[in-house]
Design an enzyme around this catalytic site. Structure first.
Site, PDB file in Angstrom:
ATOM      1  N   ARG A 260       0.858  -1.180   0.000  1.00 55.11           N
ATOM      2  CA  ARG A 260       0.000   0.000   0.000  1.00 55.11           C
ATOM      3  C   ARG A 260       0.897   1.233   0.000  1.00 55.11           C
ATOM      4  NH1 ARG A 260      -2.217   0.628   5.404  1.00 55.11           N
ATOM      5  NH2 ARG A 260      -0.819   2.435   5.540  1.00 55.11           N
ATOM      6  N   HIS A 264      -3.781   4.192   4.590  1.00 56.79           N
ATOM      7  CA  HIS A 264      -4.882   3.221   4.646  1.00 56.79           C
ATOM      8  C   HIS A 264      -6.158   3.856   4.106  1.00 56.79           C
ATOM      9  CE1 HIS A 264      -7.544   0.087   6.060  1.00 56.79           C
ATOM     10  NE2 HIS A 264      -8.236   0.983   6.738  1.00 56.79           N
ATOM     11  N   TYR A 273       3.935   5.247  11.485  1.00 56.08           N
ATOM     12  CA  TYR A 273       4.213   3.852  11.836  1.00 56.08           C
ATOM     13  C   TYR A 273       5.085   3.107  10.832  1.00 56.08           C
ATOM     14  CZ  TYR A 273       0.098   3.283   8.770  1.00 56.08           C
ATOM     15  OH  TYR A 273      -0.795   3.344   7.720  1.00 56.08           O
TER      16      TYR A 273
END
Length: 363
Positions: A260, A264, A273
């Site tokens: 990805r 998100h 993160y």
């Protein structure tokens, strides 16, 4: 490069790949595909178009025109490859990110944007496109797909269903229950897991101690891992899995190993993160650039073709943006329509209560 920074940078040995990141064609003993130059140009065009729609949607959300958007950036090959493997009779069950599959099924991109703009409940007829409505509840669509496949089985139809979900969804009970039902009833369904390495902010290693495709064996059906950034391999593997399902060989799990590239959703900040080096490593595996390199090397297309596709993509972006901004707002009380097939006392009461609330704003 640290271990975290290189996550997925080295291709796993069991990965099915037909087109390397450098655009070199390779063979596979079990999965291969013979594509004409016209078909390859078509796949390239698909990849470019869906990325352009995705980028326009992200821009619209950032400008306050969409409430949310789930980007497919980096996952185009997995979606276009699998989407183009479907026949007209097959039924696809998406999550909320399968914009590329929607493109393959002929769904107007503006209908996708309308859902995230909050002006429709989906915007397309699933029966018309054999593409179900987007599913927000993580993993629940896998049960729908298995149930549909069991219906195909009982009808004796020559078709199959395919269901899309992410690596994080494999931890959901619904997904594992669907594996059980599909296996026990030998249902004609293909489970297509887009392993993009991150379940929102949780890395893959917190989802499973083994490669996801190997979970299938515990339920009694085969699983494979395909290079999710290789549109040729995704097409070949999904085409065979669907053909096997239609012929009575039961379910299969395809793990499309991809990444990805964006957040998100547009409410997420991936820089909190994951490290930048990881993203840079995966940019070298870009699904569009590898097809472009292959086409150049094999003289399948020239610069005029690529310029024409880019121009078409720009025009598509302008059209999508214009029509999205022109979408009419629904009447507020329309939210209660089509909740049930027939009148329902609770819905009638809630509609009346909301109508009274709205009247309080009138002069």
């Amino acid at each position: 490069m640290t271990a975290d920074a290189s996550r997925g940078a080295e291709a796993p040995p069991e990965l099915i790949q037909l087109l390397t990141p450098e655009g070199e064609r390779v063979e596979h003993p079990d999965y291969d595909i013979d594509l004409t130059p016209e078909e390859i140009r078509g796949l390239y065009r698909d990849l470019v178009m869906v990325r352009r729609v995705d980028l326009e949607a992200v821009a619209l959300q950032r400008q306050g025109e969409l409430g949310l958007w789930a980007s497919l950036l980096g996952q185009e090959a997995a979606q276009i490859g699998s989407g183009r493997a479907l026949t007209e009779a097959d039924m696809a069950f998406p999550t909320y990110r399968e914009h590329g599959v929607a493109w393959c099924r002929g769904v107007d991109p503006v209908n996708l944007l309308g859902l995230f703009r909050g002006v429709n409940h989906g915007g397309w007829d699933p029966a018309e496109h054999n593409f179900h409505l987007y599913t927000i509840v993580i993993g629940s669509q896998t049960l729908h797909a298995v149930g549909y496949a069991m219906g195909i089985q009982r009808d004796g139809a020559e078709a199959a269903s395919i269901v899309y979900f992410g690596d994080g969804a494999t931890s959901q009970g619904d997904v594992n229950e669907s594996f059980i039902w599909a296996s026990v009833f030998n249902a004609p369904v293909v489970f297509f897991c887009q392993n993009n390495q991150w379940a929102i902010s949780e890395p893959l290693e917190k989802q499973s101690r083994i490669p996801l495709y190997r979970r299938a064996s515990g339920f009694g059906f085969p699983g494979v891992r395909v290079d999710g950034n290789d549109v040729f391999a995704c097409l070949a593997v999904t085409r065979k899995a669907l053909a096997d399902a239609r012929s009575g060989q039961g379910p299969m799990l395809i793990e499309a190993f991809t990444y990805r590239m964006g957040a998100h959703t547009t409410s997420d900040d991936p820089t909190r993160y994951r490290v930048a080096a990881e993203l840079e490593a995966w940019k070298l595996k870009d699904p569009i650039e590898r097809v472009r390199a292959y086409m150049f090397k094999n003289q399948i297309a020239d610069q005029e073709f690529f310029d024409a596709v880019d121009a078409e993509a720009d025009e598509l972006g302008r059209d999508v943006r214009k029509r999205c901004l022109e979408l009419p707002d629904p009447e507020p009380l329309a939210i209660f329509d089509n909740v049930y097939a027939e009148r329902h006392s609770l819905i009638d009461a809630e509609r009346a209560e909301f109508a009274t609330y709205l009247e309080g704003f009138e002069a």
